[in-house]
Design an enzyme around this catalytic site. Sequence first.
Site, short mmCIF file in Angstrom:
data_model
loop_
_atom_site.label_atom_id
_atom_site.label_comp_id
_atom_site.label_asym_id
_atom_site.label_seq_id
_atom_site.Cartn_x
_atom_site.Cartn_y
_atom_site.Cartn_z
N LYS A 89 36.74 -0.57 20.88
CA LYS A 89 36.02 -0.47 22.19
C LYS A 89 35.71 0.94 22.29
CE LYS A 89 37.33 -4.59 24.00
NZ LYS A 89 36.38 -5.55 24.05
N HIS A 108 35.60 2.26 25.41
CA HIS A 108 35.87 2.92 26.75
C HIS A 108 37.54 2.42 26.96
CE1 HIS A 108 35.50 -1.42 27.06
NE2 HIS A 108 36.27 -1.73 27.86
#
Length: 132
Positions: A18, A20
């Site tokens: 990911k 974030h």
Amino acid sequence: YNDFGVDVGFAYDRKEAKDHGEGGKLVGASMENKRILVVDDVITAGTAIRESHKMLGTVGAKTIGVAIALDRAEKRSLEDPVSAVQAVARDLQIPVVSIVSLPQLQIFLQKSPDYSDDVLESVTKYRSQYGV
């Protein structure tokens, strides 16, 4: 921690990195330069364990062993005469331990009045077809 007073960090591997939040593939405590015990339910071909071992190595972690719930004691492939569990231990040179093995489960089913003969027959057939 409550029972033994030992604070042990943990992390898990998400399938896709990911960009974030915590980011990356590992979620949880830092594994950098730590000694790691990998925990999984089963080992089928050993691919996931090998990938975890490699990924942990990239952050300087040392995989010291693998603990699995069930060792199905099944063939890794027709070309390799050992089980997938034995192959991981051999190839990564680390111990692999299980809570229970399929042969132990089979013995339990033979002695237990709580399961029908169909369950034992199914496990026995599976083991004769795929077992080492």
